[in-house]
Scaffold this motif. Structure first.
Motif, PDB file in Angstrom:
ATOM      1  N   GLY A  89       0.215  -1.012  -0.062  1.00  0.00           N
ATOM      2  CA  GLY A  89       0.035  -0.578  -0.363  1.00  0.00           C
ATOM      3  C   GLY A  89       1.114   0.851   0.104  1.00  0.00           C
ATOM      4  O   GLY A  89       1.760   1.047   0.455  1.00  0.00           O
ATOM      5  N   TRP A 143       4.731   1.003  -3.143  1.00  0.00           N
ATOM      6  CA  TRP A 143       3.373   0.109  -2.469  1.00  0.00           C
ATOM      7  C   TRP A 143       4.045  -0.297  -1.645  1.00  0.00           C
ATOM      8  O   TRP A 143       4.046  -1.616  -0.879  1.00  0.00           O
ATOM      9  CB  TRP A 143       2.852  -0.995  -3.722  1.00  0.00           C
ATOM     10  CG  TRP A 143       2.458  -0.242  -4.694  1.00  0.00           C
ATOM     11  CD1 TRP A 143       2.545  -0.107  -6.440  1.00  0.00           C
ATOM     12  CD2 TRP A 143       1.228   1.024  -4.996  1.00  0.00           C
ATOM     13  NE1 TRP A 143       1.969  -0.050  -6.834  1.00  0.00           N
ATOM     14  CE2 TRP A 143       0.940   0.844  -6.336  1.00  0.00           C
ATOM     15  CE3 TRP A 143       0.158   1.873  -3.222  1.00  0.00           C
ATOM     16  CZ2 TRP A 143       0.235   2.075  -6.318  1.00  0.00           C
ATOM     17  CZ3 TRP A 143      -0.409   2.212  -4.502  1.00  0.00           C
ATOM     18  CH2 TRP A 143      -0.617   2.470  -6.027  1.00  0.00           C
ATOM     19  N   TRP A 198      -8.469   1.556  -0.125  1.00  0.00           N
ATOM     20  CA  TRP A 198      -7.865   2.092  -1.226  1.00  0.00           C
ATOM     21  C   TRP A 198      -8.845   2.724  -1.950  1.00  0.00           C
ATOM     22  O   TRP A 198      -8.858   3.741  -2.575  1.00  0.00           O
ATOM     23  CB  TRP A 198      -7.282   0.540  -2.232  1.00  0.00           C
ATOM     24  CG  TRP A 198      -7.848  -0.259  -1.969  1.00  0.00           C
ATOM     25  CD1 TRP A 198      -8.368  -1.332  -1.624  1.00  0.00           C
ATOM     26  CD2 TRP A 198      -9.166   0.110  -3.474  1.00  0.00           C
ATOM     27  NE1 TRP A 198      -9.241  -2.116  -2.726  1.00  0.00           N
ATOM     28  CE2 TRP A 198     -10.127  -1.080  -3.278  1.00  0.00           C
ATOM     29  CE3 TRP A 198      -9.432   0.410  -5.045  1.00  0.00           C
ATOM     30  CZ2 TRP A 198     -10.800  -1.263  -4.090  1.00  0.00           C
ATOM     31  CZ3 TRP A 198     -10.486  -0.273  -5.473  1.00  0.00           C
ATOM     32  CH2 TRP A 198     -11.192  -1.300  -5.524  1.00  0.00           C
ATOM     33  N   SER A 201      -8.750   6.672  -1.304  1.00  0.00           N
ATOM     34  CA  SER A 201      -7.366   6.699  -1.764  1.00  0.00           C
ATOM     35  C   SER A 201      -7.321   7.703  -3.369  1.00  0.00           C
ATOM     36  O   SER A 201      -8.440   7.689  -3.790  1.00  0.00           O
ATOM     37  CB  SER A 201      -6.527   6.262  -1.630  1.00  0.00           C
ATOM     38  OG  SER A 201      -4.933   6.176  -1.939  1.00  0.00           O
ATOM     39  N   ARG A 203      -5.164   7.718  -4.627  1.00  0.00           N
ATOM     40  CA  ARG A 203      -4.684   6.914  -5.806  1.00  0.00           C
ATOM     41  C   ARG A 203      -5.027   5.466  -6.178  1.00  0.00           C
ATOM     42  O   ARG A 203      -4.667   4.983  -6.333  1.00  0.00           O
ATOM     43  CB  ARG A 203      -3.303   6.351  -4.755  1.00  0.00           C
ATOM     44  CG  ARG A 203      -2.218   7.237  -4.316  1.00  0.00           C
ATOM     45  CD  ARG A 203      -0.361   6.580  -4.476  1.00  0.00           C
ATOM     46  NE  ARG A 203      -0.401   7.956  -4.094  1.00  0.00           N
ATOM     47  CZ  ARG A 203       0.989   8.677  -4.730  1.00  0.00           C
ATOM     48  NH1 ARG A 203       0.819   7.748  -6.086  1.00  0.00           N
ATOM     49  NH2 ARG A 203       1.434   9.114  -4.077  1.00  0.00           N
ATOM     50  N   ARG A 204      -6.523   6.091  -5.892  1.00  0.00           N
ATOM     51  CA  ARG A 204      -7.729   4.581  -6.420  1.00  0.00           C
ATOM     52  C   ARG A 204      -7.421   4.242  -7.830  1.00  0.00           C
ATOM     53  O   ARG A 204      -7.046   2.977  -7.756  1.00  0.00           O
ATOM     54  CB  ARG A 204      -8.982   4.715  -6.487  1.00  0.00           C
ATOM     55  CG  ARG A 204      -9.642   3.957  -6.711  1.00  0.00           C
ATOM     56  CD  ARG A 204     -11.256   4.093  -6.235  1.00  0.00           C
ATOM     57  NE  ARG A 204     -12.696   3.706  -6.732  1.00  0.00           N
ATOM     58  CZ  ARG A 204     -13.084   3.083  -6.416  1.00  0.00           C
ATOM     59  NH1 ARG A 204     -14.433   4.052  -5.354  1.00  0.00           N
ATOM     60  NH2 ARG A 204     -13.903   2.038  -6.475  1.00  0.00           N
ATOM     61  N   TYR A 207      -4.309   2.228  -8.099  1.00  0.00           N
ATOM     62  CA  TYR A 207      -4.498   0.871  -6.573  1.00  0.00           C
ATOM     63  C   TYR A 207      -4.737  -0.591  -8.275  1.00  0.00           C
ATOM     64  O   TYR A 207      -4.481  -1.108  -8.277  1.00  0.00           O
ATOM     65  CB  TYR A 207      -5.679   0.866  -6.018  1.00  0.00           C
ATOM     66  CG  TYR A 207      -4.516   1.551  -4.592  1.00  0.00           C
ATOM     67  CD1 TYR A 207      -4.183   0.071  -4.056  1.00  0.00           C
ATOM     68  CD2 TYR A 207      -4.572   2.336  -4.481  1.00  0.00           C
ATOM     69  CE1 TYR A 207      -3.593   0.762  -2.873  1.00  0.00           C
ATOM     70  CE2 TYR A 207      -3.921   2.953  -3.649  1.00  0.00           C
ATOM     71  CZ  TYR A 207      -3.626   2.071  -2.119  1.00  0.00           C
ATOM     72  OH  TYR A 207      -2.623   2.680  -1.229  1.00  0.00           O
ATOM     73  N   GLU A 208      -5.700   0.352  -8.997  1.00  0.00           N
ATOM     74  CA  GLU A 208      -6.401  -0.800  -9.765  1.00  0.00           C
ATOM     75  C   GLU A 208      -6.522  -1.155 -11.061  1.00  0.00           C
ATOM     76  O   GLU A 208      -5.973  -1.774 -10.976  1.00  0.00           O
ATOM     77  CB  GLU A 208      -8.491   0.604 -10.153  1.00  0.00           C
ATOM     78  CG  GLU A 208      -9.190   0.652  -8.673  1.00  0.00           C
ATOM     79  CD  GLU A 208     -10.224   1.299  -9.517  1.00  0.00           C
ATOM     80  OE1 GLU A 208     -11.463   1.127  -9.222  1.00  0.00           O
ATOM     81  OE2 GLU A 208      -9.816   2.389 -10.517  1.00  0.00           O
ATOM     82  N   LEU A 211      -1.580  -2.228  -7.821  1.00  0.00           N
ATOM     83  CA  LEU A 211      -1.571  -3.400  -7.310  1.00  0.00           C
ATOM     84  C   LEU A 211      -2.451  -4.359  -6.684  1.00  0.00           C
ATOM     85  O   LEU A 211      -1.986  -5.088  -6.701  1.00  0.00           O
ATOM     86  CB  LEU A 211      -1.343  -2.022  -5.700  1.00  0.00           C
ATOM     87  CG  LEU A 211      -0.863  -3.238  -4.675  1.00  0.00           C
ATOM     88  CD1 LEU A 211      -0.204  -4.174  -5.144  1.00  0.00           C
ATOM     89  CD2 LEU A 211      -1.307  -2.391  -3.580  1.00  0.00           C
ATOM     90  N   LEU A 212      -3.917  -4.158  -7.228  1.00  0.00           N
ATOM     91  CA  LEU A 212      -4.718  -4.471  -7.398  1.00  0.00           C
ATOM     92  C   LEU A 212      -4.700  -6.316  -8.129  1.00  0.00           C
ATOM     93  O   LEU A 212      -5.453  -7.075  -7.461  1.00  0.00           O
ATOM     94  CB  LEU A 212      -5.878  -4.161  -7.279  1.00  0.00           C
ATOM     95  CG  LEU A 212      -6.574  -3.511  -6.361  1.00  0.00           C
ATOM     96  CD1 LEU A 212      -7.828  -2.476  -6.511  1.00  0.00           C
ATOM     97  CD2 LEU A 212      -6.226  -3.170  -4.567  1.00  0.00           C
TER      98      LEU A 212
END
Length: 277
Positions: A89, A143, A198, A201, A203-204, A207-208, A211-212
């Motif tokens: 994260g 992250w 998230w 965030s 940074r959504r 993330y999508e 990282l996700l």
């Protein structure tokens, strides 16, 4: 010559499990500890000596060391502090209590284990303390701030301990793996879900997009240059058995590459390279 003894933490899977099996295969008496008693029972069924040890619970550390030394007649030649977890994260999205939680396992628990082990090693006149750090103990990527922070701390801790314990004939060694096949990604999901909001965030979208997918896609290909846990065990064998072990052992090509980048490149140039990771 008497069989040498070794206590390892975090043996339920991955690096810890392979280290326990590999060092037992080399003739060591291995105490393969896990946080969950059910995992200990599984390891016992697999032919290993196992009992619980939780880095976050000093009483279990004390009980595990007492159990190990009762079985050896009071000695313990070496430990491998391996237990840890990941918490991916962005740092701006991590509550301070999230950092406290990961440090409790990845760093403070290691210190508690070391402090409780040193008196045994002082009494017997020798010992070897091996700490499982990471390539993220001396460099980092996006992250991974929480995990990297614990491993950076462990690097400083290990370097200091090596200096302080030299006069007691107790060696301290750092292992620095890069990408190793393990369950760490899957096991990090509950921590991510518990601490990172998230969706709220800024940074959504990142993330999508990034990282996700990496965190939840079970079909993701292995990392470039990823090696099996046996690659760490091979370095561990040298760390435990060499009369003069190295201060640190690098594992995987990315770790060697990161060490070269760290040594040779200006920080800003290295940042641009690492930002692509």
């Amino acid at each position: 010559m008497a069989q040498k003894s070794l206590l390892i933490t975090g043996c339920s899977s991955g690096i810890g499990y392979d280290a326990a099996k590999g060092m037992a295969g080399r003739g060591w008496r291995v105490f393969a500890t896990c946080r969950d008693p059910a995992d200990c029972a599984r390891l016992e069924a697999d032919g290993l000596e196992s009992f619980p040890l939780d880095h976050t619970d000093p009483d279990t550390i004390r009980a595990a060391l007492a159990e190990a030394t009762s079985r050896t007649g009071g000695t313990l030649d070496a430990i491998f502090a391996n237990g840890a977890f990941g918490l991916p994260g962005a740092l701006e999205d991590l509550p301070t209590d999230a950092l406290r939680a990961i440090f409790e396992t990845n760093f403070f628990g290691v210190h508690e284990l070391v402090r409780q082990t040193i008196p045994v090693m002082r009494t017997q006149g020798h010992g070897r303390i091996v700490l499982n750090s990471s390539v993220l103990g001396f460099t980092t990527i996006r992250w991974r701030g929480a995990y990297a922070s614990t491993k950076f701390a462990l690097e400083g801790y290990g370097d200091t301990l090596r200096l302080e314990m030299a006069d007691a004939n107790i060696d301290t060694v750092l292992i620095e793996p890069g990408p190793i096949t393990s369950m760490i990604r899957a096991k990090s999901r509950p921590h991510f879900e518990a601490w990172v909001d998230w969706r709220a965030s800024p940074r959504r979208a990142q993330y999508e997009a990034s990282l996700l997918k990496r965190l939840y896609d079970n079909t993701t290909k292995p990392d470039a240059f990823e090696l099996p846990p046996a690659a760490v065990t091979r370095k561990l064998a040298h760390a435990f058995e060499s009369p003069r072990p190295r201060a640190r052992y690098l594992v995987t090509t990315p770790t060697y590459a990161a060490a070269i980048l760290k040594r040779l490149l200006p920080t800003r140039l290295a940042d641009r390279i690492l930002a692509r990771s």
